[in-house]
Motif scaffolding. Sequence first.
Motif, PDB file in Angstrom:
ATOM      1  N   MET A  70     -25.717 -86.585 -14.485  1.00 35.36           N
ATOM      2  CA  MET A  70     -25.616 -86.149 -13.654  1.00 35.36           C
ATOM      3  C   MET A  70     -25.922 -84.687 -13.039  1.00 35.36           C
ATOM      4  O   MET A  70     -26.215 -84.508 -11.813  1.00 35.36           O
ATOM      5  N   GLY A 157     -18.474 -83.988 -10.761  1.00 33.98           N
ATOM      6  CA  GLY A 157     -18.812 -84.524 -11.914  1.00 33.98           C
ATOM      7  C   GLY A 157     -17.478 -84.670 -12.529  1.00 33.98           C
ATOM      8  O   GLY A 157     -17.034 -83.704 -13.218  1.00 33.98           O
ATOM      9  N   GLY A 187     -21.947 -87.995  -3.376  1.00 31.14           N
ATOM     10  CA  GLY A 187     -22.253 -87.316  -4.094  1.00 31.14           C
ATOM     11  C   GLY A 187     -21.801 -87.282  -5.984  1.00 31.14           C
ATOM     12  O   GLY A 187     -22.696 -86.786  -6.305  1.00 31.14           O
ATOM     13  N   SER A 188     -20.646 -87.739  -5.961  1.00 30.29           N
ATOM     14  CA  SER A 188     -19.834 -86.803  -6.405  1.00 30.29           C
ATOM     15  C   SER A 188     -20.340 -88.256  -7.597  1.00 30.29           C
ATOM     16  O   SER A 188     -20.528 -88.831  -6.632  1.00 30.29           O
ATOM     17  N   PHE A 189     -19.775 -88.187  -9.095  1.00 28.63           N
ATOM     18  CA  PHE A 189     -19.871 -88.987 -10.105  1.00 28.63           C
ATOM     19  C   PHE A 189     -18.537 -89.297 -10.650  1.00 28.63           C
ATOM     20  O   PHE A 189     -18.299 -88.078 -11.036  1.00 28.63           O
ATOM     21  N   ARG A 274     -21.307 -93.660  -8.580  1.00 26.27           N
ATOM     22  CA  ARG A 274     -21.948 -92.261  -8.190  1.00 26.27           C
ATOM     23  C   ARG A 274     -20.997 -92.228  -6.446  1.00 26.27           C
ATOM     24  O   ARG A 274     -20.570 -94.024  -5.882  1.00 26.27           O
TER      25      ARG A 274
END
Length: 276
Positions: A70, A157, A187-189, A274
């Motif tokens: 990440m 994340g 784009g966050s995980f 993702r």
Amino acid sequence: MPEGNVARRIGPELDLHRPSDARIYDLMLGGKNNFEIDRHVFAELLKVAPEIPQLATENRRWIATAIGRMTEAKVGQFLDLGSGLPSERNLHDVVLAANPQARTVYTDNDVTAISHGQALLADDRSAFFAAVDILDPAMVLEHPTVVDALDFEKPVGLIFGLVLHTLADNDQLQQLLNAYLAPLPSGSFVAITHPMNPNDGSRLASFATSIEGKFREYFPRLRFRTTEEITEALTGLEILDPGITDLAHWWPAGEQTTLSPTGAARLIIGALARKP
């Protein structure tokens, strides 16, 4: 900047006669913050699966690897949901080693985890603690400590390390993940480790059922899941290689686990996904 880095909300009362999954996990890692009831449950689990302590170690190693991936993807803030008790080389230590400017927020509602987490982070300015129940996403995401520490206009994340099995209903699991991911940008995980039971009549399924049954004697709402159920819960997300698989086979070349690929390592699956 938060006023201090711990929430002031009062946690649940300490019950010395009820086991705590956070303290039992701490026991697996060799920790000392436990009581007689926790040691009893741990001893019973060891009878069924002696390699359980190794599983806890491998779980932490997997999470560290997920954090590395990440960070490579430019994520600089992390929300650890159901963090448990502090131990040697905590998650925020791993985060800071990868990115000295990153921030981490721990969340838990276990009274022991709250007290030790607050003590650990009393003077820290890169890691924070919110005493809150992760099964209430709205309360977590609106908590002053979380809001002040994290910027939800930038990728976050999310870490769910061996906690989602405490939610037995699959629909509620899907709703929970959606509620956490909805306000976060592309784009966050989300990184998940979860106990697995293939429920296919195999020897592995029988082994998983015996461990799950032992846990349920003390935590009745607990549920192991199939790989297919975890895959469904992550619908709409981009699953990173090597996909949703057990910790005996997830590792890239050169980073293989030391656990047996035919043993209990197959009972924990890892998934890193993702948000597109």
